[in-house]
Design an enzyme around this catalytic site. Sequence first.
Site, PDB file in Angstrom:
ATOM      1  N   TYR A 134       0.800  -1.218   0.000  1.00  0.00           N
ATOM      2  CA  TYR A 134       0.000   0.000   0.000  1.00  0.00           C
ATOM      3  C   TYR A 134       0.841   1.281   0.000  1.00  0.00           C
ATOM      4  O   TYR A 134       0.347   2.353   0.306  1.00  0.00           O
ATOM      5  CB  TYR A 134      -0.941   0.017   1.226  1.00  0.00           C
ATOM      6  CG  TYR A 134      -2.058  -1.011   1.142  1.00  0.00           C
ATOM      7  CD1 TYR A 134      -1.990  -2.083   0.271  1.00  0.00           C
ATOM      8  CD2 TYR A 134      -3.192  -0.895   1.933  1.00  0.00           C
ATOM      9  CE1 TYR A 134      -2.988  -3.022   0.182  1.00  0.00           C
ATOM     10  CE2 TYR A 134      -4.213  -1.837   1.859  1.00  0.00           C
ATOM     11  CZ  TYR A 134      -4.103  -2.895   0.993  1.00  0.00           C
ATOM     12  OH  TYR A 134      -5.114  -3.828   0.909  1.00  0.00           O
ATOM     13  N   LYS A 184       3.801 -15.302   3.170  1.00  0.00           N
ATOM     14  CA  LYS A 184       3.723 -16.199   2.004  1.00  0.00           C
ATOM     15  C   LYS A 184       5.127 -16.305   1.427  1.00  0.00           C
ATOM     16  O   LYS A 184       5.351 -16.082   0.238  1.00  0.00           O
ATOM     17  CB  LYS A 184       2.716 -15.575   1.015  1.00  0.00           C
ATOM     18  CG  LYS A 184       2.346 -16.413  -0.171  1.00  0.00           C
ATOM     19  CD  LYS A 184       1.520 -17.634   0.143  1.00  0.00           C
ATOM     20  CE  LYS A 184       1.366 -18.503  -1.100  1.00  0.00           C
ATOM     21  NZ  LYS A 184       0.969 -19.875  -0.803  1.00  0.00           N
ATOM     22  N   ASP A 217      -2.418 -18.525   3.189  1.00  0.00           N
ATOM     23  CA  ASP A 217      -3.528 -19.309   2.624  1.00  0.00           C
ATOM     24  C   ASP A 217      -3.987 -20.378   3.627  1.00  0.00           C
ATOM     25  O   ASP A 217      -5.194 -20.599   3.819  1.00  0.00           O
ATOM     26  CB  ASP A 217      -3.160 -19.928   1.261  1.00  0.00           C
ATOM     27  CG  ASP A 217      -1.734 -20.451   1.203  1.00  0.00           C
ATOM     28  OD1 ASP A 217      -0.983 -20.267   2.185  1.00  0.00           O
ATOM     29  OD2 ASP A 217      -1.360 -21.063   0.181  1.00  0.00           O
ATOM     30  N   ASP A 241      -5.445  -6.768   5.570  1.00  0.00           N
ATOM     31  CA  ASP A 241      -6.678  -6.197   5.019  1.00  0.00           C
ATOM     32  C   ASP A 241      -7.630  -7.323   4.613  1.00  0.00           C
ATOM     33  O   ASP A 241      -8.831  -7.307   4.929  1.00  0.00           O
ATOM     34  CB  ASP A 241      -6.301  -5.332   3.806  1.00  0.00           C
ATOM     35  CG  ASP A 241      -7.427  -4.416   3.358  1.00  0.00           C
ATOM     36  OD1 ASP A 241      -8.487  -4.426   4.003  1.00  0.00           O
ATOM     37  OD2 ASP A 241      -7.243  -3.700   2.365  1.00  0.00           O
ATOM     38  N   ASP A 245     -11.406  -8.942   6.637  1.00  0.00           N
ATOM     39  CA  ASP A 245     -12.765  -9.106   6.101  1.00  0.00           C
ATOM     40  C   ASP A 245     -13.267 -10.529   6.353  1.00  0.00           C
ATOM     41  O   ASP A 245     -14.449 -10.742   6.644  1.00  0.00           O
ATOM     42  CB  ASP A 245     -12.800  -8.798   4.599  1.00  0.00           C
ATOM     43  CG  ASP A 245     -13.072  -7.320   4.343  1.00  0.00           C
ATOM     44  OD1 ASP A 245     -12.577  -6.490   5.135  1.00  0.00           O
ATOM     45  OD2 ASP A 245     -13.772  -6.984   3.370  1.00  0.00           O
TER      46      ASP A 245
END
Length: 356
Positions: A134, A184, A217, A241, A245
């Site tokens: 970001y 990751k 994941d 982020d 959710d």
Amino acid sequence: MKRIAIIPGDGIGLEVTREVVELLGQLSAEGLPLAWKIFGYSADSYLREGRALPEGGMEELARFDAIFLGALGDPRVPDMAHGREIILGARRSLDLYVNLRPVQLLHDRLTPLKSRRCEDVDFTIVRENTEGAYVGAGGRFREGTLDEVAVQEALATRRGVERVLRYAFRLAGASGEKLVMADKHNALEFVGGLWYRTFRELEGEYPQVEARHLFVDALCHDLVRDPSRFGVIVTSNLFGDLISDLGAALAGGLGLAPSANLNPETKRGLFEPVHGSAQDIAGKGIANPMAAFLSAGMMLEFLGFGEAGRRLRAAVTTCLEEGSVTPDLGGSSTTAEVGRVIRNAVALGAAVVEER
Ligand code: GGG
């Protein structure tokens, strides 16, 4: 006196923030030393004035003890230029490197997971807030043609990764929770590798914390399978982020997801519901104000008003138990009705505290 800068923003941000401001008025009338100033920074002001913040605007916000933000986002500003300047600008220029996103199921019926209860869904996401994907590094070439090339880079620094990991270790240590660090690095070896090495180096310094690593994941998979295994999760900006959710969905949806953007050293904080401006329901009076109230609760605790913050969280739970909820939670109450029920429950909570 604690001073709060309030930016209602766009869409439902205006509606949910109105309810929070009423609550601040009530608490202040009760004697809590609070003062606030409302700033109209929004898509409207951006389109009118050609900039998101006036000269010295961020410096002025920085002089407040806390900032409360409703939501920013408007189809008339498709690239979210104003939102990025205000939200990402505040995170960066106030160096709010911790984004704290508690995921707490407040009523059994709200989780989509079969046979899970409140005690099974109660964890905190610590999202790195100033680096990662970001930072706006990248560019595009031959825009609008079949040969268009786009690059978006993620940036990580040892200092940035280490400080947020240390925060998460301390948080897990203080609360006695297990810590999971998610990256990751099997596919994103440079940034992921820095996160993984730093995590492995630090864990020896916090022997009291039970810490483990998961690929992001696998974390998503395990969170849905068994959220009760998680206490504190720390991860990068983009992954945080996304995971928040997922976490919000496990706890009833974005209408119930609060957040705090913090710098624990300088004691600066910006508090906002995780949800955006939800233009599809804006102006209808049906937005769920609970995430905004829960964010305000985090702000009150940060400002040193722990009792008021706890009362507010309890009041949201009471409101859920009474079934006074907006359509996103299956009810037919309006934003204003939910706001009233929560403020009444906060007032009743004050009476109980006084009686004790
Ligand atoms: N309260 C968080 C927030 O406003 N984030 C900005 C955002 O996600 N905006 C997208 C939108 O409002 O549609």
